[in-house]
Design a protein around this motif. Structure first.
Motif, PDB file in Angstrom:
ATOM      1  N   THR A 142      -7.798  25.239  29.054  1.00 40.08           N
ATOM      2  CA  THR A 142      -6.964  26.261  29.684  1.00 40.08           C
ATOM      3  C   THR A 142      -7.192  26.364  31.189  1.00 40.08           C
ATOM      4  O   THR A 142      -6.580  27.221  31.836  1.00 40.08           O
ATOM      5  CB  THR A 142      -7.229  27.641  29.048  1.00 40.08           C
ATOM      6  OG1 THR A 142      -8.609  27.999  29.233  1.00 40.08           O
ATOM      7  CG2 THR A 142      -6.906  27.627  27.562  1.00 40.08           C
ATOM      8  N   TRP A 182      -5.567  28.993  34.445  1.00 46.37           N
ATOM      9  CA  TRP A 182      -6.293  29.924  35.305  1.00 46.37           C
ATOM     10  C   TRP A 182      -6.196  29.543  36.776  1.00 46.37           C
ATOM     11  O   TRP A 182      -6.343  30.388  37.648  1.00 46.37           O
ATOM     12  CB  TRP A 182      -7.752  30.018  34.865  1.00 46.37           C
ATOM     13  CG  TRP A 182      -7.861  30.449  33.441  1.00 46.37           C
ATOM     14  CD1 TRP A 182      -8.296  29.715  32.385  1.00 46.37           C
ATOM     15  CD2 TRP A 182      -7.453  31.712  32.905  1.00 46.37           C
ATOM     16  NE1 TRP A 182      -8.194  30.434  31.223  1.00 46.37           N
ATOM     17  CE2 TRP A 182      -7.682  31.673  31.517  1.00 46.37           C
ATOM     18  CE3 TRP A 182      -6.934  32.878  33.473  1.00 46.37           C
ATOM     19  CZ2 TRP A 182      -7.406  32.739  30.686  1.00 46.37           C
ATOM     20  CZ3 TRP A 182      -6.650  33.946  32.649  1.00 46.37           C
ATOM     21  CH2 TRP A 182      -6.882  33.875  31.270  1.00 46.37           C
ATOM     22  N   THR A 206      -6.678  39.183  35.333  1.00 45.50           N
ATOM     23  CA  THR A 206      -6.120  38.920  34.004  1.00 45.50           C
ATOM     24  C   THR A 206      -7.227  38.664  32.993  1.00 45.50           C
ATOM     25  O   THR A 206      -7.199  39.178  31.867  1.00 45.50           O
ATOM     26  CB  THR A 206      -5.173  37.712  34.061  1.00 45.50           C
ATOM     27  OG1 THR A 206      -4.123  37.959  35.002  1.00 45.50           O
ATOM     28  CG2 THR A 206      -4.577  37.432  32.687  1.00 45.50           C
ATOM     29  N   SER A 207      -8.225  37.872  33.379  1.00 45.66           N
ATOM     30  CA  SER A 207      -9.317  37.557  32.456  1.00 45.66           C
ATOM     31  C   SER A 207     -10.137  38.806  32.121  1.00 45.66           C
ATOM     32  O   SER A 207     -10.595  38.972  30.989  1.00 45.66           O
ATOM     33  CB  SER A 207     -10.216  36.479  33.056  1.00 45.66           C
ATOM     34  OG  SER A 207     -10.904  36.959  34.196  1.00 45.66           O
ATOM     35  N   VAL A 267      -8.989  41.942  32.030  1.00 48.85           N
ATOM     36  CA  VAL A 267      -8.170  42.747  31.119  1.00 48.85           C
ATOM     37  C   VAL A 267      -8.262  42.186  29.704  1.00 48.85           C
ATOM     38  O   VAL A 267      -8.416  42.931  28.726  1.00 48.85           O
ATOM     39  CB  VAL A 267      -6.710  42.787  31.599  1.00 48.85           C
ATOM     40  CG1 VAL A 267      -5.810  43.411  30.533  1.00 48.85           C
ATOM     41  CG2 VAL A 267      -6.595  43.577  32.906  1.00 48.85           C
ATOM     42  N   ILE A 268      -8.181  40.868  29.573  1.00 49.06           N
ATOM     43  CA  ILE A 268      -8.287  40.239  28.252  1.00 49.06           C
ATOM     44  C   ILE A 268      -9.639  40.553  27.623  1.00 49.06           C
ATOM     45  O   ILE A 268      -9.740  40.896  26.435  1.00 49.06           O
ATOM     46  CB  ILE A 268      -8.081  38.719  28.368  1.00 49.06           C
ATOM     47  CG1 ILE A 268      -6.622  38.407  28.734  1.00 49.06           C
ATOM     48  CG2 ILE A 268      -8.464  38.016  27.067  1.00 49.06           C
ATOM     49  CD1 ILE A 268      -6.363  36.943  29.014  1.00 49.06           C
ATOM     50  N   SER A 269     -10.701  40.441  28.413  1.00 43.13           N
ATOM     51  CA  SER A 269     -12.044  40.704  27.895  1.00 43.13           C
ATOM     52  C   SER A 269     -12.185  42.143  27.411  1.00 43.13           C
ATOM     53  O   SER A 269     -12.791  42.400  26.365  1.00 43.13           O
ATOM     54  CB  SER A 269     -13.085  40.415  28.988  1.00 43.13           C
ATOM     55  OG  SER A 269     -14.389  40.694  28.535  1.00 43.13           O
ATOM     56  N   LEU A 318      -9.738  44.192  26.411  1.00 37.59           N
ATOM     57  CA  LEU A 318      -8.829  44.528  25.312  1.00 37.59           C
ATOM     58  C   LEU A 318      -9.149  43.811  24.007  1.00 37.59           C
ATOM     59  O   LEU A 318      -8.775  44.292  22.931  1.00 37.59           O
ATOM     60  CB  LEU A 318      -7.383  44.217  25.715  1.00 37.59           C
ATOM     61  CG  LEU A 318      -6.805  45.051  26.865  1.00 37.59           C
ATOM     62  CD1 LEU A 318      -5.358  44.633  27.142  1.00 37.59           C
ATOM     63  CD2 LEU A 318      -6.871  46.540  26.555  1.00 37.59           C
ATOM     64  N   VAL A 319      -9.824  42.660  24.079  1.00 40.59           N
ATOM     65  CA  VAL A 319     -10.025  41.872  22.864  1.00 40.59           C
ATOM     66  C   VAL A 319     -10.884  42.618  21.853  1.00 40.59           C
ATOM     67  O   VAL A 319     -10.756  42.407  20.635  1.00 40.59           O
ATOM     68  CB  VAL A 319     -10.658  40.500  23.210  1.00 40.59           C
ATOM     69  CG1 VAL A 319     -12.117  40.661  23.662  1.00 40.59           C
ATOM     70  CG2 VAL A 319     -10.587  39.555  22.018  1.00 40.59           C
ATOM     71  N   LEU A 374     -13.073  34.923  24.493  1.00 39.01           N
ATOM     72  CA  LEU A 374     -12.253  35.849  25.268  1.00 39.01           C
ATOM     73  C   LEU A 374     -13.108  36.913  25.943  1.00 39.01           C
ATOM     74  O   LEU A 374     -12.776  37.379  27.036  1.00 39.01           O
ATOM     75  CB  LEU A 374     -11.213  36.497  24.350  1.00 39.01           C
ATOM     76  CG  LEU A 374     -10.217  35.526  23.708  1.00 39.01           C
ATOM     77  CD1 LEU A 374      -9.287  36.265  22.752  1.00 39.01           C
ATOM     78  CD2 LEU A 374      -9.401  34.794  24.770  1.00 39.01           C
ATOM     79  N   LEU A 432     -14.756  35.349  29.006  1.00 42.66           N
ATOM     80  CA  LEU A 432     -13.792  34.641  29.841  1.00 42.66           C
ATOM     81  C   LEU A 432     -13.904  34.934  31.339  1.00 42.66           C
ATOM     82  O   LEU A 432     -13.804  34.008  32.160  1.00 42.66           O
ATOM     83  CB  LEU A 432     -12.371  34.954  29.345  1.00 42.66           C
ATOM     84  CG  LEU A 432     -11.204  34.306  30.098  1.00 42.66           C
ATOM     85  CD1 LEU A 432     -11.295  32.791  30.041  1.00 42.66           C
ATOM     86  CD2 LEU A 432      -9.867  34.787  29.510  1.00 42.66           C
TER      87      LEU A 432
END
Length: 363
Positions: A133, A137, A146-147, A149-151, A153-154, A169, A172
């Protein structure tokens, strides 16, 4: 006018290893092996404090360095062959063998779950996914945000442990930040003021972990459970707040440790270039010491002595597994050439020959 002779085609010079990065790998690998050797002693305050301190930044450190070294990945055939031979093959070997060892000692006929890594192999899976990926990035406008936020929310949703996705994640942001690091940014960390502050930060963090960690739930440091899952048992807000704190602590202590890594070549540089084998092999030693000989259970009664002794042995084992003979012995296993699997790369197509008068600049 005779045509000029074409310039000889010479292969590019091999990439020179950066002493700073190999030194960094060496020191963080010591932390990895020590941390794993202390896992059985976390009920003791003396071991728990050191364990929490190590786990608060040793994987963020390792992941950030991995992101930096992968920043040029573009999915070229040469790069794909490399990740198959150094990530996919070791993953399959480690995960299959570890599950078979566990099955042997527990006498449980559990089915092999090769795509659900249980311990060491998760990092191989993570590097594989992160590497694939990397172009994403590099293309995003706000990759770090973005990374993060993903971390955050996961942990709110159920994510299957396929290839250790929850950890992939969760960790990340450290990989993405590593992708956007530069040599100049690493150099700035070497200023005397930053180094002095780093010593204070790392020392203070160790003291805080030693004093207060007995009241902390260490499963937060594994980055794999949902926030509302036991033993975390947190609300959404509590979970995201705790994850944000772990991200902040991980970054701060990682950069503090990076600032203290020596820049010049030394005996740690050569060993640091072979951490790959140490990471893959030390788990077998720890597992066999516990499952076959119950070493950690037997020495638990010695308290602080057991913690110190295990740490010293871990340092010796780590250094041994980073030596050249070990690398030469296991390179064919963990880094096979796989020439039978991949196509032979096609030679570059030569440019069409131009008329002599055009080459000479005549009109």
């Amino acid at each position: 006018m005779s045509a000029p002779e074409p310039l000889p085609v010479t292969p590019p010079p091999p990439k020179e290893r950066v002493a700073y990065l190999d030194n960094a790998r060496y020191w963080v690998m010591l932390l990895v092996v020590i941390g794993h050797s202390l896992t059985s002693f976390t009920d003791m305050d003396s071991a728990r404090g050191v364990y929490v301190w190590i786990y608060s930044f040793h994987m963020p450190f390792f992941i950030l360095i991995s992101g930096y070294t992968a920043r040029h990945y573009m999915g070229e055939p040469r790069q794909v062959r490399r990740i198959v031979s150094t990530l996919v093959v070791p993953y399959l070997i480690i995960e299959t063998s570890m599950q078979l060892i566990s099955r042997h000692y527990t006498d449980k006929p559990d089915p092999l779950m090769i795509l659900s890594p249980q311990w060491l192999a998760w990092f191989m899976a993570a590097l594989f996914v992160w590497r694939l990926t990397t172009p994403i990035w590099r293309a995003l406008k706000y990759p770090i945000a973005t990374s993060i936020v993903i971390s955050l929310l996961v942990g709110l949703i159920e994510v299957p442990n396929v290839l250790a996705l929850p950890k992939i994640l969760g960790f990340l942001p450290f990989y993405v930040v590593g992708l956007h690091m530069s040599r100049e940014r690493f150099e700035r960390l070497a200023s005397p003021r930053i180094r002095a502050a780093s010593v204070g930060l790392l020392g203070s963090a160790l003291l805080i972990c030693y004093v207060y960690s007995k009241n902390w739930e260490t499963d937060w440091l594994l980055w794999k459970q949902r926030y509302d899952e036991e033993p975390l048992g947190a609300t959404a807000i509590e979970g995201m707040t705790q994850r944000a704190e772990l991200l902040a602590v991980g970054f701060i202590l990682t950069f503090a440790a990076l600032s203290l890594v020596p820049r010049q070549r030394s005996w740690t540089t050569a060993l640091g270039g072979r951490t790959f084998y140490c990471y893959l092999l030390h788990g077998y030693i720890i597992v066999l010491l516990q499952l076959e000989f119950e070493v950690f259970t037997r020495i638990d009664r010695f308290g602080v002595g057991a913690v110190i002794g295990s740490s010293l042995v871990a340092v010796c084992v780590a250094n041994l597994l980073m030596t050249k003979p070990v690398a030469m012995l296991f390179r064919p296993v963990f880094e096979p050439r796989l020439t039978w699997l991949f196509k032979v790369p096609s030679p570059p197509t030569p440019a069409p020959e131009q008329p002599a008068e055009r080459r000479s600049g005549a009109t």
